[in-house]
Design an enzyme around this catalytic site. Structure first.
Site, PDB file in Angstrom:
ATOM      1  N   GLY A   1       0.407  -5.228   4.448  1.00 25.45           N
ATOM      2  CA  GLY A   1      -0.560  -5.923   5.286  1.00 25.45           C
ATOM      3  C   GLY A   1      -1.871  -5.162   5.313  1.00 25.45           C
ATOM      4  N   GLU A   2      -2.642  -5.335   6.383  1.00 23.30           N
ATOM      5  CA  GLU A   2      -3.947  -4.688   6.576  1.00 23.30           C
ATOM      6  C   GLU A   2      -5.018  -5.235   5.634  1.00 23.30           C
ATOM      7  OE1 GLU A   2      -3.706  -0.429   6.202  1.00 23.30           O
ATOM      8  OE2 GLU A   2      -1.979  -0.266   7.546  1.00 23.30           O
TER       9      GLU A   2
END
EC number: 2.4.2.21
Length: 344
Positions: A309-310
Site C-alpha cells: 500500500g502507501e
C-alpha cells in the site's frame, strides 16, 4: 461535477503515427509504445512532456478492527502517519528517489496527529464498524470525497501531470474486500486475504466480518455512493474523490494496489468514463486484487508480489513510464537517421 475530460484522440493518433516511423521494427517496444500514446492522449500532445508525479497518502482508521481482522493494532495508523511525516516510510524513500511531490492527508485517523506537518482534513476519528452498521454517514462520505478532490486540485496546481494515491489505515483491507465483493459479485472466499499478515484465526475473523457486512446490505438497492458509505472507509472515499477530480481536470491517475483498486471501483460507479483516466500499476499479492483489476478492465504493468500500500507499487512503476515517454520523444525517425524503412 464528476464528468471526466474527453481524451485527445487526435494527439493519440499522431503519437501512433510517430511510433510507426521511429528507428525500430513496428511494435518492437511492446507496451511501452502504447503507454507513450496514452500519455499523448491524456496531455493532448503528440510528444508528451516528461512525467511529473504527485503522490498523496490518505490515512484513516477503521471501526471494523474491533472484529479482530488485523495483525496490528489501530494505533499503528497514527504511528505510521508520524513515520510518513518523519520521512521514514517506504513511500517517502520512493518519493525522494523520484523527486515526486508527497503529501500526507489525515482524513480520519483516530489518534491525535494534530502536531504533525501534514494536511489536516479529519472528517471523523475513524469509521464505524461496517460489520454492524454503515461505516460512514452520507455526509461523512461526501466530506471524504471532497477531501480527495481538494488534494487532487492541489497536486495539479503544483504542476503534477500524473497522480498517485496511497493509503494508510489498519483494517482497510477488510473494508476493501467488502467493497470488491459487493461491486463485482465475487465471493468473500475469493477476495478476502491476509492483509497485514493475519494468522488463520485473524483470517477467519476477516471472512466473518466481510460476510456479516455483505449480509447486512444484501437486499438493499445501493448506489455506488451508498455502497461506499456502508462498506468503505474514509481514506478509501478520499482516494475515490482524488481519482474523480483528476479525471475532471484531465490528469491521469496511476492506480496502486488492493485498497486503491477498491476506491477506483467505487469511483467508476459514480463516473463510468473515469476508466479512460486510470492506469493500473501492479498486481498486488493480496487476494482478490486480480478480480478488482479485471472488473476495472485495467491490466497491471508489473507483478512484483508487493502488498504494502502507501502508493508504493505505483511509485515503483514510475521509471518504466518515464522511459516510455523518453523513448517516444527521443528516438530518431528513419528519415532523420538516414535509415531505410521496411521493404515494400
Amino acid at each position: 461535477m464528476n464528468s471526466s475530460k474527453p481524451l485527445d484522440l487526435s494527439a493519440r493518433n499522431a503519437a501512433r503515427a510517430r511510433q510507426a516511423i521511429l528507428t525500430k521494427p513496428p511494435g518492437s517496444l511492446g507496451q511501452l509504445e502504447e503507454l507513450a500514446c496514452r500519455f499523448a492522449a491524456w496531455q493532448g500532445r503528440a510528444q508528451p512532456e516528461d512525467l511529473r508525479p504527485a503522490i498523496t497518502v490518505f490515512a484513516a482508521d477503521h471501526g471494523v478492527t474491533v472484529e479482530g481482522v488485523s495483525a496490528f493494532p489501530s494505533a499503528v495508523t497514527t504511528e505510521m502517519v508520524r513515520n510518513f511525516a518523519n520521512g521514514g516510510a517506504a513511500i517517502c524513500v520512493l518519493a525522494r528517489a523520484l523527486d515526486a511531490r508527497l503529501e500526507v492527508v489525515d482524513v480520519g485517523v483516530a489518534g491525535d496527529v494534530s502536531a504533525l506537518p501534514i494536511v489536516h482534513a479529519k472528517v471523523r476519528p475513524g469509521s464505524q464498524n461496517l460489520a454492524k452498521q454503515a461505516a460512514m454517514s452520507a455526509d461523512e462520505t461526501a466530506a471524504a470525497l471532497e477531501t480527495g478532490r481538494a488534494a487532487a486540485r492541489r497536486a495539479v496546481e503544483a504542476g503534477a501531470n500524473l497522480l498517485i494515491a496511497g493509503d494508510m489505515g489498519i483494517g482497510n483491507t477488510t473494508a476493501s474486500a467488502a467493497l470488491i465483493c459487493r461491486l463485482t459479485g465475487a465471493a468473500p472466499e475469493l477476495v478476502v486475504g491476509r492483509g497485514t499478515g493475519v494468522d488463520d484465526a485473524g483470517l477467519a475473523n476477516k471472512h466473518r466480518a466481510v460476510k456479516t457486512a455483505l449480509a447486512r446490505v444484501a437486499w438493499e438497492n445501493l448506489s455506488g455512493l451508498d455502497t461506499l458509505s456502508e462498506l468503505g472507509g474514509l481514506e478509501i472515499a478520499a482516494i475515490a474523490g482524488f481519482y474523480l477530480e483528476g479525471a475532471r481536470l484531465g490528469v491521469p491517475s496511476l492506480v496502486d494496489g488492493f485498497i486503491a483498486s477498491a476506491a477506483a471501483l467505487c469511483a467508476k460507479t459514480m463516473e463510468p468514463s473515469l476508466h479512460d483516466w486510470l492506469l493500473a500499476s501492479h498486481r498486488s499479492a493480496e487476494s482478490g486484487h486480480d478480480l478488482a483489476l479485471k472488473a476495472l478492465q485495467l491490466p497491471p504493468l508489473v507483478d512484483l508480489g508487493m502488498r504494502l500500500g502507501e502508493g508504493s507499487g505505483a511509485a515503483v512503476c514510475m521509471p518504466l513510464l518515464q522511459l516510455a515517454v523518453k523513448l517516444h520523444n527521443g528516438m530518431a525517425t528513419f528519415a532523420e537517421a538516414g535509415i531505410s524503412g521496411k521493404s515494400a
